[in-house]
Design a protein around this motif. Structure first.
Motif, PDB file in Angstrom:
ATOM      1  N   ARG A 260       0.832  -1.158  -0.001  1.00 38.61           N
ATOM      2  CA  ARG A 260      -0.055   0.070  -0.021  1.00 38.61           C
ATOM      3  C   ARG A 260       0.873   1.274  -0.167  1.00 38.61           C
ATOM      4  N   PHE A 261       1.987   1.100   0.779  1.00 41.79           N
ATOM      5  CA  PHE A 261       2.781   2.396   0.991  1.00 41.79           C
ATOM      6  C   PHE A 261       3.519   2.686  -0.557  1.00 41.79           C
ATOM      7  N   VAL A 262       3.990   1.471  -0.991  1.00 38.70           N
ATOM      8  CA  VAL A 262       4.790   1.740  -2.303  1.00 38.70           C
ATOM      9  C   VAL A 262       3.962   2.172  -3.457  1.00 38.70           C
ATOM     10  N   ASP A 263       2.617   1.376  -3.448  1.00 38.42           N
ATOM     11  CA  ASP A 263       1.694   1.971  -4.463  1.00 38.42           C
ATOM     12  C   ASP A 263       1.454   3.642  -4.350  1.00 38.42           C
ATOM     13  N   HIS A 264       1.318   4.057  -3.200  1.00 40.60           N
ATOM     14  CA  HIS A 264       0.895   5.501  -3.050  1.00 40.60           C
ATOM     15  C   HIS A 264       2.007   6.431  -3.456  1.00 40.60           C
ATOM     16  N   LEU A 265       3.556   5.829  -3.157  1.00 34.95           N
ATOM     17  CA  LEU A 265       4.642   6.613  -3.798  1.00 34.95           C
ATOM     18  C   LEU A 265       4.664   6.619  -5.370  1.00 34.95           C
ATOM     19  N   ARG A 266       4.193   5.639  -5.931  1.00 38.42           N
ATOM     20  CA  ARG A 266       4.006   5.417  -7.367  1.00 38.42           C
ATOM     21  C   ARG A 266       3.038   6.430  -7.977  1.00 38.42           C
ATOM     22  N   GLU A 267       1.947   6.224  -7.255  1.00 34.78           N
ATOM     23  CA  GLU A 267       0.853   7.169  -7.817  1.00 34.78           C
ATOM     24  C   GLU A 267       1.181   8.658  -7.644  1.00 34.78           C
ATOM     25  N   ARG A 268       2.034   8.956  -6.470  1.00 34.83           N
ATOM     26  CA  ARG A 268       2.557  10.217  -6.343  1.00 34.83           C
ATOM     27  C   ARG A 268       3.918  10.590  -7.387  1.00 34.83           C
ATOM     28  N   ASP A 269       4.282   9.706  -7.921  1.00 35.11           N
ATOM     29  CA  ASP A 269       5.242  10.060  -8.924  1.00 35.11           C
ATOM     30  C   ASP A 269       6.703  10.056  -8.015  1.00 35.11           C
ATOM     31  N   LEU A 270       6.710   9.366  -6.813  1.00 34.29           N
ATOM     32  CA  LEU A 270       7.703   9.618  -5.904  1.00 34.29           C
ATOM     33  C   LEU A 270       8.775   8.339  -6.059  1.00 34.29           C
ATOM     34  N   LEU A 271       8.298   7.312  -6.656  1.00 37.67           N
ATOM     35  CA  LEU A 271       8.839   6.207  -6.284  1.00 37.67           C
ATOM     36  C   LEU A 271      10.233   6.042  -6.893  1.00 37.67           C
ATOM     37  N   ASP A 272      10.287   6.582  -8.262  1.00 35.33           N
ATOM     38  CA  ASP A 272      11.675   6.262  -9.034  1.00 35.33           C
ATOM     39  C   ASP A 272      12.707   7.114  -8.271  1.00 35.33           C
ATOM     40  N   ASP A 273      12.396   8.198  -7.498  1.00 37.10           N
ATOM     41  CA  ASP A 273      13.526   8.903  -6.962  1.00 37.10           C
ATOM     42  C   ASP A 273      13.321   8.756  -5.420  1.00 37.10           C
ATOM     43  N   THR A 274      13.090   7.629  -4.951  1.00 41.19           N
ATOM     44  CA  THR A 274      13.121   7.498  -3.576  1.00 41.19           C
ATOM     45  C   THR A 274      13.852   6.020  -3.469  1.00 41.19           C
ATOM     46  N   LEU A 275      14.875   6.077  -2.491  1.00 41.33           N
ATOM     47  CA  LEU A 275      15.586   5.044  -2.015  1.00 41.33           C
ATOM     48  C   LEU A 275      14.765   4.349  -0.868  1.00 41.33           C
ATOM     49  N   ILE A 276      14.333   3.171  -1.197  1.00 42.37           N
ATOM     50  CA  ILE A 276      13.408   2.555  -0.095  1.00 42.37           C
ATOM     51  C   ILE A 276      14.555   1.261   0.796  1.00 42.37           C
ATOM     52  N   VAL A 277      14.686   1.373   1.968  1.00 48.70           N
ATOM     53  CA  VAL A 277      15.435   0.431   2.718  1.00 48.70           C
ATOM     54  C   VAL A 277      14.803  -0.499   3.424  1.00 48.70           C
ATOM     55  N   VAL A 278      14.631  -1.630   3.031  1.00 46.91           N
ATOM     56  CA  VAL A 278      13.684  -2.671   3.851  1.00 46.91           C
ATOM     57  C   VAL A 278      14.949  -3.395   4.685  1.00 46.91           C
ATOM     58  N   VAL A 279      14.620  -3.492   6.071  1.00 44.34           N
ATOM     59  CA  VAL A 279      15.487  -3.992   7.243  1.00 44.34           C
ATOM     60  C   VAL A 279      14.850  -4.144   8.240  1.00 44.34           C
ATOM     61  N   SER A 280      15.444  -5.034   8.978  1.00 39.60           N
ATOM     62  CA  SER A 280      14.909  -5.481  10.283  1.00 39.60           C
ATOM     63  C   SER A 280      16.084  -5.396  11.676  1.00 39.60           C
ATOM     64  N   ASP A 281      15.759  -5.259  12.829  1.00 38.07           N
ATOM     65  CA  ASP A 281      16.536  -5.133  13.577  1.00 38.07           C
ATOM     66  C   ASP A 281      17.024  -6.476  14.056  1.00 38.07           C
ATOM     67  N   HIS A 282      16.365  -7.395  14.175  1.00 40.39           N
ATOM     68  CA  HIS A 282      16.679  -8.799  14.783  1.00 40.39           C
ATOM     69  C   HIS A 282      15.602  -9.708  14.263  1.00 40.39           C
ATOM     70  N   GLY A 283      15.851 -10.913  14.440  1.00 39.52           N
ATOM     71  CA  GLY A 283      14.765 -11.939  13.957  1.00 39.52           C
ATOM     72  C   GLY A 283      13.921 -12.341  15.141  1.00 39.52           C
ATOM     73  N   GLU A 284      13.786 -13.683  15.260  1.00 39.26           N
ATOM     74  CA  GLU A 284      12.898 -14.227  16.116  1.00 39.26           C
ATOM     75  C   GLU A 284      12.972 -15.667  16.227  1.00 39.26           C
ATOM     76  N   GLU A 285      13.293 -16.215  17.382  1.00 37.39           N
ATOM     77  CA  GLU A 285      13.498 -17.757  17.486  1.00 37.39           C
ATOM     78  C   GLU A 285      12.031 -18.103  17.502  1.00 37.39           C
ATOM     79  N   LEU A 286      11.699 -19.265  16.689  1.00 39.96           N
ATOM     80  CA  LEU A 286      10.293 -19.797  16.423  1.00 39.96           C
ATOM     81  C   LEU A 286      10.615 -21.189  16.565  1.00 39.96           C
TER      82      LEU A 286
END
Ligand SMILES: [Zn+2]
Length: 489
Positions: A260-286
Motif C-alpha cells: 500500500r505504501f509503495v503503491d502510493h509513492l508510485r501514484e504520487r510519482d515519487l517511487l523512482d526517486d526514492t531509496l527504500i531501505v527494507v530492513v529489520s533489527d533482529h529475527g525471532e526464534e520460532l
C-alpha cells in the motif's frame, strides 16, 4: 586461510567521537538526491520472506528485491531492538542498553536523521514501539517524530490491543504527511518502524489464514506467552506450529501494508526517486532451538539474519544480489555513499557500496560480523564469518545447562546444530584473541557515549513496555531476570 591470517586482515574503524554536525547552508540544499525511506520491520527474520527462499508469498518485499539490490546474508549485531536500531541509525556499535530500559542513545552519537537534516532533508519518523521512543534518545534529528502507540489511552489500548500496533496506522500517518505538509522541493528521510511480527502475534484473516484456531491455553497474546514462559517454557508441537503460523500471518500483513505504501509513492510519482531501505533489527526464534522470542542468550542466525533490500529505480541496479556476509553497521555508510552524501563522522562501519556496484573491494576484505546481546558486558558475544559462528556465553561454561557457548561450521552445518567447540581449540583461541581486542576498543569508545543518568520510566512507559512482553513482573532496574533463553526484548 588460517584463522590468524583471517583476523590479522581485519581492522576496526577509528575511534573519533563527538564530531560536530555541519551547519545547513544553501549549498547543502537539495542537490538532486533521492528521498530515503526506512521500512524497518521489528523482529523480521529474513528466511520468512519468499525473496529469501520461504515458501509462503511476500509479494511486496519480493517486488522491491526484484527491482533493487537484495543482500542475501545481512546480519544484525545484536538480538534485540535498542542496540540494533542504534547501530542501524549511527553506523556505530552501540553502547550497552540495560535490560531494564534505563539507557538512552547518547546525544554524542551522530544519528542518520541528524545527518540528513544537516544536509537539507526533511526528517520524519514514525514508530509503533516504545523501545525506540524519544525518551530513549531515538528521536534525535527528526523534524517530527511520532510515537503512534502513545496516541491512545491505556484503556483504549487495553480494549483494542491488536489495533494499536498495526502497520496500517504507520502507513496512514506517513501518507498523510506525504500528501500534506511535505515541501515538494525538499528531499525527505522517512523512518517507519513497524512491529507486526513482534509479540503479540495477531490474526489477519483478510490477508492470510495460515494458523489453526487458537486455544484457551495458547494464542499469540503477550499474556499467554508470558504465562507459559514463566510456567516452564514448554509448548506442545501444535502450539509451536500455531505460533509459527501466526508469525507468518503478521509478516503477510506487513507485506500488504508495504504494498500500500509503495503503491502510493508510485501514484504520487515519487517511487523512482526514492531509496527504500527494507530492513529489520533482529529475527525471532520460532522453536529453532526449542524456544520462542528474542533478546536472550541465542545468537544464532534465526536471531541475527535480517532482510536488507535497497530499492531506488533511478540510482540502483535492478535484480542485483549481494551474496557475501554483510554487517548492519555498514548499512548506513553504504547507503550514504550510494546517494552521494558525505559519510557520518567517526563511525565503526564503512561503505560497502562496491558490493552494490559489483566492483572489487578497495582494500583486502574478509567479511565478519560481531554478534552480541549487548545489554551488559557479561552477556554472550560471538563472531560470524562466512565459514563459522562462534559464541562465548561468558557466564556459563561449554556444556553447562543453558550455555550458549559453541562453534558451528556453516559449510557442513548451515542450520548451526552440530557444536564443534570441543574439537576446535586453536580456532577458538584465535577468535577469542580478536574478540578481546575488539571489546577493549568497544569499552573505551563506550566511555564517551554512556549517559550517566538512567532513564526514569513513568507508569505509561512501563505499561507500553509490558504490552510488548518487556519487563517481567520481577524486573527492577539493573535486575538480571534472564531465567530462560527467551528473555523477550
Ligand atoms: Zn526489535
Amino acid at each position: 586461510m588460517s584463522p590468524r591470517t583471517l583476523f590479522s586482515l581485519l581492522t576496526l574503524a577509528a575511534l573519533a567521537v563527538g564530531a560536530s554536525l555541519p551547519a545547513c547552508s544553501d549549498a547543502d540544499a537539495h542537490t538532486g538526491r533521492p528521498n530515503v525511506v526506512f521500512w524497518l520491520v521489528d523482529t523480521l527474520r529474513a528466511d520468512r520472506l519468499s525473496c529469501y527462499g520461504y515458501g509462503r508469498p511476500t509479494p511486496a518485499f519480493d517486488a522491491l528485491a526484484r527491482g533493487g539490490v537484495c543482500f542475501e546474508e545481512a546480519h544484525a549485531h545484536a538480538n534485540w531492538t535498542q542496540p540494533s536500531v542504534a547501530t542501524l541509525l549511527t553506523g556505530c556499535f552501540a553502547p550497552p542498553f540495560s535490560r531494564a530500559f534505563g539507557d538512552r542513545l547518547p546525544e554524542s552519537m551522530t544519528t542518520a536523521p541528524e545527518w540528513f537534516k544537516a544536509h537539507g532533508y526533511a526528517t520524519i519518523g514514525r514508530t509503533l514501539t516504545v523501545a525506540t521512543s524519544a525518551q530513549f534518545g531515538f528521536a534525535q534529528g527528526y523534524d517530527e517524530y511520532l510515537e503512534l502507540d502513545r496516541d491512545l489511552t491505556w484503556l483504549q489500548r487495553k480494549r483494542r490491543a491488536d489495533d494499536v500496533y498495526l502497520a496500517e496506522r504507520l502507513v496512514d500517518s506517513a501518507l498523510a504527511w506525504i500528501d500534506g505538509p511535505r515541501a515538494p522541493d525538499q528531499p525527505f528521510f522517512l523512518m517507519l518502524h513497524s512491529i507486526d511480527p513482534h509479540e503479540p502475534y495477531s490474526r489477519h484473516p483478510d490477508v492470510a489464514t495460515y494458523a489453526a484456531a487458537a486455544t484457551t491455553e495458547m494464542d499469540g497474546s503477550v499474556e499467554r506467552l508470558q504465562a507459559r514462559k514463566t510456567g516452564g517454557n514448554v509448548f506442545s508441537k501444535a502450539e509451536q506450529t500455531l505460533l509459527s503460523d501466526l508469525y507468518d500471518e503478521e509478516v503477510a500483513y506487513n507485506d500488504a501494508q508495504l504494498a500500500r505504501f509503495v503503491d502510493h509513492l508510485r501514484e504520487r510519482d515519487l517511487l523512482d526517486d526514492t531509496l527504500i531501505v527494507v530492513v529489520s533489527d533482529h529475527g525471532e526464534e520460532l522453536f529453532d532451538r526449542m524456544s520462542i522470542g528474542h533478546g536472550g542468550r541465542n545468537l544464532h542466525r534465526e536471531l541475527t539474519h535480517i532482510p536488507l533490500i535497497l530499492h531506488w529505480p533511478n540510482g540502483l541496479p535492478a535484480g542485483r544480489v549481494v551474496e557475501p556476509l554483510f554487517g548492519a553497521v555498514d548499512a548506513m555508510p553504504t547507503l550514504l555513499d550510494l546517494i552521494g552524501l558525505e559519510p557520518l563522522p567517526g563511525i565503526d562501519g564503512e561503505s560497502r557500496a562496491w558490493l552494490v556496484r559489483d566492483e572489487p573491494p578497495p582494500h583486502p576484505y574478509r567479511p565478519l560480523v560481531v554478534v552480541e546481546v549487548g545489554k551488559v558486558y557479561r552477556d554472550p558475544i560471538g563472531v560470524r564469518t562466512p565459514e563459522l559462528l562462534y559464541v562465548n556465553d561468558r557466564t556459563r561454561r561449554f556444556g553447562e545447562k543453558g550455555s550458549a557457548t559453541g562453534l558451528w561450521q556453516l559449510a557442513s552445518d548451515p542450520r548451526e546444530r552440530a557444536n564443534t567447540f570441543a574439537q576446535s581449540g586453536d580456532v577458538v583461541r584465535s577468535i577469542e584473541s580478536f574478540l578481546t581486542k575488539w571489546e577493549t576498543q568497544r569499552v573505551e569508545r563506550a566511555k564517551a557515549f554512556i549517559s550517566p543518568t538512567p532513564v526514569p520510566l513513568d507508569d505509561d512507559s512501563i505499561r507500553r513496555l509490558q504490552e510488548l512482553g518487556y519487563l517481567g513482573d520481577d524486573a527492577e532496574p539493573g535486575a538480571n531476570h534472564d531465567k530462560s533463553t527467551n528473555d523477550e526484548r
